[in-house]
Motif scaffolding. Sequence first.
Motif, PDB file in Angstrom:
ATOM      1  N   ASN A   1     -20.619 -21.859  75.950  1.00 13.55           N
ATOM      2  CA  ASN A   1     -20.492 -20.917  77.060  1.00 13.55           C
ATOM      3  C   ASN A   1     -19.399 -21.336  78.023  1.00 13.55           C
ATOM      4  O   ASN A   1     -18.663 -20.498  78.543  1.00 13.55           O
ATOM      5  CB  ASN A   1     -21.819 -20.809  77.819  1.00 13.55           C
ATOM      6  CG  ASN A   1     -22.787 -19.929  77.090  1.00 13.55           C
ATOM      7  OD1 ASN A   1     -22.381 -19.068  76.331  1.00 13.55           O
ATOM      8  ND2 ASN A   1     -24.063 -20.177  77.278  1.00 13.55           N
ATOM      9  N   LEU A   2     -19.304 -22.656  78.228  1.00 16.00           N
ATOM     10  CA  LEU A   2     -18.256 -23.193  79.106  1.00 16.00           C
ATOM     11  C   LEU A   2     -16.886 -22.792  78.581  1.00 16.00           C
ATOM     12  O   LEU A   2     -16.031 -22.287  79.327  1.00 16.00           O
ATOM     13  CB  LEU A   2     -18.387 -24.709  79.126  1.00 16.00           C
ATOM     14  CG  LEU A   2     -17.899 -25.450  80.334  1.00 16.00           C
ATOM     15  CD1 LEU A   2     -18.769 -25.069  81.500  1.00 16.00           C
ATOM     16  CD2 LEU A   2     -17.993 -26.929  80.080  1.00 16.00           C
ATOM     17  N   VAL A   3     -16.670 -23.004  77.279  1.00 14.49           N
ATOM     18  CA  VAL A   3     -15.375 -22.680  76.673  1.00 14.49           C
ATOM     19  C   VAL A   3     -15.130 -21.182  76.741  1.00 14.49           C
ATOM     20  O   VAL A   3     -14.032 -20.732  77.061  1.00 14.49           O
ATOM     21  CB  VAL A   3     -15.344 -23.190  75.222  1.00 14.49           C
ATOM     22  CG1 VAL A   3     -14.112 -22.691  74.509  1.00 14.49           C
ATOM     23  CG2 VAL A   3     -15.374 -24.690  75.189  1.00 14.49           C
ATOM     24  N   LYS A   4     -16.171 -20.388  76.476  1.00 21.32           N
ATOM     25  CA  LYS A   4     -16.000 -18.932  76.464  1.00 21.32           C
ATOM     26  C   LYS A   4     -15.667 -18.407  77.843  1.00 21.32           C
ATOM     27  O   LYS A   4     -14.876 -17.483  77.988  1.00 21.32           O
ATOM     28  CB  LYS A   4     -17.292 -18.272  75.973  1.00 21.32           C
ATOM     29  CG  LYS A   4     -17.355 -18.097  74.479  1.00 21.32           C
ATOM     30  CD  LYS A   4     -18.619 -17.348  74.137  1.00 21.32           C
ATOM     31  CE  LYS A   4     -18.863 -17.374  72.655  1.00 21.32           C
ATOM     32  NZ  LYS A   4     -20.258 -17.069  72.350  1.00 21.32           N
ATOM     33  N   GLU A   5     -16.307 -18.986  78.876  1.00 27.82           N
ATOM     34  CA  GLU A   5     -16.116 -18.427  80.207  1.00 27.82           C
ATOM     35  C   GLU A   5     -14.835 -18.924  80.859  1.00 27.82           C
ATOM     36  O   GLU A   5     -14.172 -18.190  81.569  1.00 27.82           O
ATOM     37  CB  GLU A   5     -17.304 -18.793  81.096  1.00 27.82           C
ATOM     38  CG  GLU A   5     -18.513 -17.919  80.820  1.00 27.82           C
ATOM     39  CD  GLU A   5     -19.758 -18.497  81.429  1.00 27.82           C
ATOM     40  OE1 GLU A   5     -19.628 -19.376  82.305  1.00 27.82           O
ATOM     41  OE2 GLU A   5     -20.851 -18.085  81.027  1.00 27.82           O
TER      42      GLU A   5
END
Lengths: 158, 252
Positions: free
Chosen positions: B70-74
């Motif tokens: 999620n960190l990478v996606k956001e």
Amino acid sequence: MPQLDKFTYFSQFFWLCLFFFTFYIFICNDGDGVLGISRILKLRNQLLSHRGKTIRSKDPNSLEDLLRKGFSTGVSYMYASLFEVSQWCKAVDLLGKRRKITLISCFGEISGSRGMERNILYNISKSSPSNTGRWITCRNCRNDIMLIHVVHGQGSIK
Amino acid sequence: SPLDQFEIVPLIPMHIGNFYFSFTNSSLFMLLTLSFFLLLIHFVTKKGGGNLVPNAWQSLVELLYDFVLNLVKEQIGGLSGNVKQMFFPCILVTFLFLLFCNLQGMIPYSFTVTSHFLITLALSFSIFIGITIVGFQRHGLHFFSFLLPAGVPLPLAPFLVLLELISYCFRALSLGIRLFANMMAGHSLVKILSGFAWTMLCMNDIFYFIGALGPLFIVLALTGLELGVAILQAYVFTILICIYLNDAINLH
């Protein structure tokens, strides 16, 4: 401060590189590690979404679809039986024997079948008034049937 | 001395010429931490990814995975999902390494690997160089426009370019120093306070004995705080990598 001891620098860096890349390879290799986790997560998401679909199929819209399907199969059975009746009339007529009686019986069959058809169409239009598309197709079907009857009637008169 | 806990002792001395790469206590604890996590991963995902209904350990690993994903996606914007996930393994491994090394440092009598600035600076500088390479690969020489914000009057440009260049290069340094300083300060503080409490307890005096409860409770509270800091610093390191990567890809 032990952090400033220059003798340990190369040793720390060497072992850091070694362990970090080993860690990387073990986690990101094929088979297990990250790929295994992502595989199981995708599978779980897919299964959950399928379950959601089956739950959704219980709502009234799909029930209406089911009803429509049932009506259309019923109507097609009716038309099939009508068609067979008219076929039978034709066959009896082509035999040529006892012409008057067959003619009368044929007309009787035809008028009876027309009455049946009218009733069916009336019922259909009554049961699903919102469904205009179905109504139009029924009208088309009815025209086809009328055509068949007209042809049939001509055959029997001749 | 409170700094004694950071002493590096060679366990298996090895050297070729002037290169000393002895197996030290730092390497030993790094090896222990990483092999613990690899064992966990191995047991969790042994049959093609584990169970469909996860147990506690598998949910822990999936939680970590989802968190970093999620960190990478956001944080990284302007790319399609597949290109974003190209960077995901590297960021995940960095996060896991830092998280478990930090947490392992909180076990008493163990060695904190990340409290040595060589380790943190090596990590941050390698990642910084990697991010710069990604930026040049994506934009070619146009990447230098990163150093000049849009809409700047021309006479100011030389100064601004210099400032931006310095701030860009100091990102790597600050990334490494932040982690190292947090780890070292926390551990030194806990050591000082617990030494204080221990000395008071050994005074053979009832007033000192009661008074020692004060530092003891502070040490207890600080241990909780340090556990939080250990997790938070790994998170901060990772999110900053993502932000820098986003800057390099999208050129602010």
